[in-house]
Design a protein around this motif. Structure first.
Motif, mmCIF file in Angstrom:
data_model
loop_
_atom_site.group_PDB
_atom_site.id
_atom_site.type_symbol
_atom_site.label_atom_id
_atom_site.label_comp_id
_atom_site.label_asym_id
_atom_site.label_seq_id
_atom_site.Cartn_x
_atom_site.Cartn_y
_atom_site.Cartn_z
ATOM 1 N N TYR A 93 11.626 45.295 6.412
ATOM 2 C CA TYR A 93 11.863 44.578 5.166
ATOM 3 C C TYR A 93 11.178 45.270 3.986
ATOM 4 N N THR A 94 11.783 45.128 2.817
ATOM 5 C CA THR A 94 11.192 45.670 1.592
ATOM 6 C C THR A 94 10.041 44.773 1.144
ATOM 7 N N ALA A 95 9.235 45.279 0.228
ATOM 8 C CA ALA A 95 8.070 44.538 -0.266
ATOM 9 C C ALA A 95 8.469 43.294 -1.060
ATOM 10 N N ASP A 96 9.701 43.222 -1.540
ATOM 11 C CA ASP A 96 10.159 42.060 -2.316
ATOM 12 C C ASP A 96 11.263 41.290 -1.578
ATOM 13 N N ALA A 97 11.268 41.376 -0.266
ATOM 14 C CA ALA A 97 12.348 40.827 0.560
ATOM 15 C C ALA A 97 12.393 39.305 0.537
ATOM 16 N N ARG A 98 13.552 38.777 0.917
ATOM 17 C CA ARG A 98 13.789 37.345 1.111
ATOM 18 C C ARG A 98 14.416 37.147 2.493
ATOM 19 N N TYR A 99 14.002 36.079 3.181
ATOM 20 C CA TYR A 99 14.592 35.677 4.460
ATOM 21 C C TYR A 99 14.854 34.176 4.371
ATOM 22 N N TYR A 136 22.036 29.283 19.003
ATOM 23 C CA TYR A 136 22.187 29.253 17.552
ATOM 24 C C TYR A 136 23.336 30.198 17.200
ATOM 25 N N ILE A 137 24.348 29.689 16.520
ATOM 26 C CA ILE A 137 25.473 30.531 16.118
ATOM 27 C C ILE A 137 25.618 30.476 14.609
ATOM 28 N N GLY A 138 26.125 31.563 14.034
ATOM 29 C CA GLY A 138 26.323 31.567 12.590
ATOM 30 C C GLY A 138 26.667 32.938 12.075
ATOM 31 N N SER A 139 26.396 33.118 10.795
ATOM 32 C CA SER A 139 26.641 34.408 10.163
ATOM 33 C C SER A 139 25.428 34.791 9.330
ATOM 34 N N SER A 140 25.259 36.088 9.166
ATOM 35 C CA SER A 140 24.153 36.611 8.363
ATOM 36 C C SER A 140 24.716 37.424 7.211
ATOM 37 N N ASP A 141 24.096 37.254 6.059
ATOM 38 C CA ASP A 141 24.410 38.060 4.882
ATOM 39 C C ASP A 141 23.159 38.844 4.525
ATOM 40 N N TYR A 142 23.316 40.155 4.457
ATOM 41 C CA TYR A 142 22.209 41.061 4.190
ATOM 42 C C TYR A 142 22.432 41.811 2.880
ATOM 43 N N VAL A 143 21.338 42.185 2.260
ATOM 44 C CA VAL A 143 21.330 43.277 1.293
ATOM 45 C C VAL A 143 20.446 44.338 1.928
ATOM 46 N N ILE A 144 21.033 45.489 2.199
ATOM 47 C CA ILE A 144 20.324 46.584 2.857
ATOM 48 C C ILE A 144 20.220 47.735 1.862
ATOM 49 N N VAL A 145 19.029 48.313 1.789
ATOM 50 C CA VAL A 145 18.801 49.419 0.856
ATOM 51 C C VAL A 145 18.382 50.659 1.625
ATOM 52 N N ARG A 146 18.760 51.797 1.063
ATOM 53 C CA ARG A 146 18.338 53.073 1.635
ATOM 54 C C ARG A 146 17.084 53.517 0.878
ATOM 55 N N THR A 147 16.010 53.764 1.619
ATOM 56 C CA THR A 147 14.753 54.220 1.027
ATOM 57 C C THR A 147 14.400 55.577 1.638
ATOM 58 N N ALA A 148 13.357 56.178 1.115
ATOM 59 C CA ALA A 148 12.890 57.447 1.677
ATOM 60 C C ALA A 148 12.489 57.271 3.143
ATOM 61 N N GLY A 149 12.059 56.063 3.510
ATOM 62 C CA GLY A 149 11.656 55.774 4.883
ATOM 63 C C GLY A 149 12.789 55.292 5.774
ATOM 64 N N GLY A 150 14.008 55.285 5.264
ATOM 65 C CA GLY A 150 15.158 54.822 6.051
ATOM 66 C C GLY A 150 15.726 53.536 5.486
ATOM 67 N N LEU A 151 16.589 52.895 6.245
ATOM 68 C CA LEU A 151 17.193 51.647 5.803
ATOM 69 C C LEU A 151 16.162 50.519 5.857
ATOM 70 N N ARG A 152 16.241 49.616 4.880
ATOM 71 C CA ARG A 152 15.354 48.455 4.817
ATOM 72 C C ARG A 152 16.170 47.240 4.389
ATOM 73 N N ILE A 153 15.700 46.067 4.768
ATOM 74 C CA ILE A 153 16.359 44.817 4.431
ATOM 75 C C ILE A 153 15.695 44.244 3.178
ATOM 76 N N ALA A 154 16.496 44.070 2.125
ATOM 77 C CA ALA A 154 15.998 43.452 0.895
ATOM 78 C C ALA A 154 16.191 41.937 0.952
ATOM 79 N N SER A 155 17.231 41.488 1.647
ATOM 80 C CA SER A 155 17.410 40.049 1.858
ATOM 81 C C SER A 155 18.277 39.811 3.082
ATOM 82 N N LYS A 156 17.995 38.672 3.717
ATOM 83 C CA LYS A 156 18.773 38.236 4.879
ATOM 84 C C LYS A 156 18.888 36.724 4.795
ATOM 85 N N ARG A 157 20.122 36.242 4.861
ATOM 86 C CA ARG A 157 20.379 34.802 4.899
ATOM 87 C C ARG A 157 21.195 34.510 6.145
ATOM 88 N N CYS A 158 20.634 33.679 7.026
ATOM 89 C CA CYS A 158 21.306 33.274 8.255
ATOM 90 C C CYS A 158 21.862 31.870 8.053
#
Length: 163
Positions: free
Chosen positions: A34-40, A124-146
């Motif tokens: 996760y990014t430093a400003d992430a939301r879950y 638990y069943i459902g769907s997830s919506d992500y915002v994924i960002v590419r950083t120098a360290g690889g892919l990171r999650i900026a937000s995830k809503r389940c």
């Protein structure tokens, strides 16, 4: 819209990696995704899809700090709801990249998470919506809503694991 800079295979591999970390209870490594400003967020089962935690009651509405505190609590033996730890299996499918701009993309996928503890298996069943960002360290999650596709949390009664 700019040319897509993410491939579905790349995103699927990343989401499968996230699921494996959760199933192996590698929560500190999962948190590092996760990014430093992430939301879950996990909205209530009776919420409209566009509900906001600012004006609606969510099961979980964590910023990066609260998410870190959640991981610390779950890793302790004093976490009664998860000690001994549940066995989980996170399944991810129907991965779609909805938008892609330079170093950021919006992703939607379906999930099923099985949780077994004390001889009881919850689903638990459902769907997830992500915002994924590419950083120098690889892919990171900026937000995830389940978003749970359940009428209620019965018989589970709560969400004590990370979806």
């Amino acid at each position: 819209m700019q040319a897509q800079t993410f491939t579905r295979n790349e995103i699927e591999d990343f989401l499968y990696h996230e699921a494996a970390l959760l199933d192996d209870w590698q929560l500190p490594a999962w948190l590092a995704l996760y990014t430093a400003d992430a939301r879950y967020e996990v909205p209530g089962t009776d919420m409209p899809r566009d509900a906001s935690p600012e004006n609606s009651l969510f099961y979980i509405a964590d910023d990066a700090f609260r998410l870190g505190e959640r991981v610390k609590r779950l890793m302790k033996k004093t976490a009664v709801s998860e000690y001994p730890r549940s066995k989980t299996r996170h399944l991810v499918s129907n991965v779609r990249i909805l938008e892609s701009f330079d170093d950021r993309c919006r992703v939607h996928c379906a999930f099923v998470t099985y949780r077994t503890k004390s001889g009881v298996t919850d689903t638990y069943i459902g769907s997830s919506d992500y915002v994924i960002v590419r950083t120098a360290g690889g892919l990171r999650i900026a937000s995830k809503r389940c978003t749970l596709d359940l009428d209620s949390l019965r018989p589970q009664g709560r969400v004590s694991i990370i979806l």
